[in-house]
Design an enzyme around this catalytic site. Structure first.
Site, short mmCIF file in Angstrom:
data_model
loop_
_atom_site.label_atom_id
_atom_site.label_comp_id
_atom_site.label_asym_id
_atom_site.label_seq_id
_atom_site.Cartn_x
_atom_site.Cartn_y
_atom_site.Cartn_z
N LYS A 93 0.82 -1.21 0.00
CA LYS A 93 0.00 0.00 0.00
C LYS A 93 0.86 1.26 0.00
O LYS A 93 0.61 2.21 0.75
CB LYS A 93 -0.97 -0.02 1.19
CG LYS A 93 -1.93 -1.21 1.14
CD LYS A 93 -2.87 -1.23 2.33
CE LYS A 93 -3.79 -2.44 2.28
NZ LYS A 93 -3.08 -3.72 2.51
N ARG A 94 1.86 1.28 -0.86
CA ARG A 94 2.72 2.44 -1.00
C ARG A 94 2.02 3.52 -1.83
O ARG A 94 0.96 3.30 -2.40
CB ARG A 94 4.05 2.05 -1.65
CG ARG A 94 4.87 1.02 -0.86
CD ARG A 94 5.20 1.53 0.54
NE ARG A 94 6.29 0.80 1.16
CZ ARG A 94 6.19 -0.09 2.12
NH1 ARG A 94 5.00 -0.38 2.61
NH2 ARG A 94 7.25 -0.68 2.64
#
Length: 271
Positions: A93-94
């Site tokens: 979830k960058r």
């Protein structure tokens, strides 16, 4: 891995199962704790037991980051152990400004050679584009999640009968093609799958929430499957923690096989 190869694996295995390797050192069977690398030994056994029934593995990066350098080593060994024909997802979830996202992309696509990464869309196009510069690599953009907090932002009305999650899907289509962009859509939102498919009829969807979180696989398949399946349905706790005893791998294999057999029915029904 490209789209054609992924679909080929789905057809061969009659499965669209993704196994989430959310491996918690506090939850793995006690008899593994004396081994040199308990996390890897657990993952290795899970992979051996489930690889015939799954087309993807999704390590949640937080479980490895939390252990520091040792955790990263366990993750690297796990990734190297996964068979080459199985799709890999870095559930990280960058998503940050361009140069930072570029380094995240380098870390997960070049250094660790994942096939895909989950990305948060909040900072917009320039935070996502760096991940799309790699051939046969995928961005899995957070679209419509199942957590209670999703109502804080994702369902905000933007006017003209459009919610924020719908705008995210539409914008994602502008940034990347169907061969490089997927979307996260929670299984407990199965009743909204048809609305999702109105916006992205041909993209793959990564669907968490089946199993321990109570999502309906039948409803997900009924409302979300397209002519090339278009689904990767994830189960984590329901498989990897099917038992906490010495038979943990055997029970994980049984749980994965049960889901695969149900998936085979839906693939025959809808494809």
């Amino acid at each position: 891995m490209n789209r054609a190869t992924l679909f080929e694996q789905i057809q061969q295995k009659k499965s669209f199962l993704c196994v989430g390797l959310d491996t918690d050192i506090k939850k793995i069977p006690a008899h593994l704790l004396d081994s040199e690398d308990p996390i890897f030994e657990f993952n290795k056994a899970i992979i051996d037991a489930t690889k015939d029934f799954t087309v993807a593995y999704k390590p949640n990066i937080a479980f490895y980051e939390s252990l520091g350098a040792e955790g990263w080593r366990s993750l690297e060994k796990t990734l190297n152990y996964i068979p080459e024909n199985i799709f890999t997802i870095a559930d990280a979830k960058r998503g940050d400004i361009g140069n930072t996202s570029g380094l995240y992309a380098r870390a997960f696509f070049e250094n660790m050679a994942f096939d895909s990464i989950t990305v948060a869309p909040y900072m917009g196009e320039d935070s996502v584009k760096p991940f799309l510069q790699y051939d046969n690599k995928w961005v899995i953009l957070l679209g419509l999640t199942s957590n209670q907090g999703s109502f804080d932002f994702q369902h905000c009305d933007l006017g003209k009968n459009e919610a924020l999650w719908q705008r995210v899907l539409k914008k994602g289509k502008e940034w990347g093609t169907e061969d490089q962009m997927m979307y996260v859509v929670g299984a407990t939102r199965a009743d909204m799958m048809k609305k999702v498919r109105e916006v992205v009829p041909n993209h793959f969807l990564l669907v968490p929430g089946v199993g321990a979180q109570g999502g309906s696989l039948e409803k997900v398949a009924e409302n979300g499957m397209n002519d090339h399946c278009g689904l990767l349905v994830n189960s984590s706790r329901g498989i990897i923690y099917a038992s906490n005893g010495t038979d943990f791998a055997e029970k994980a294999g049984e749980a994965a096989k049960a889901l695969q057999e149900e998936m085979a029915i839906y693939l025959e029904r809808y494809l």
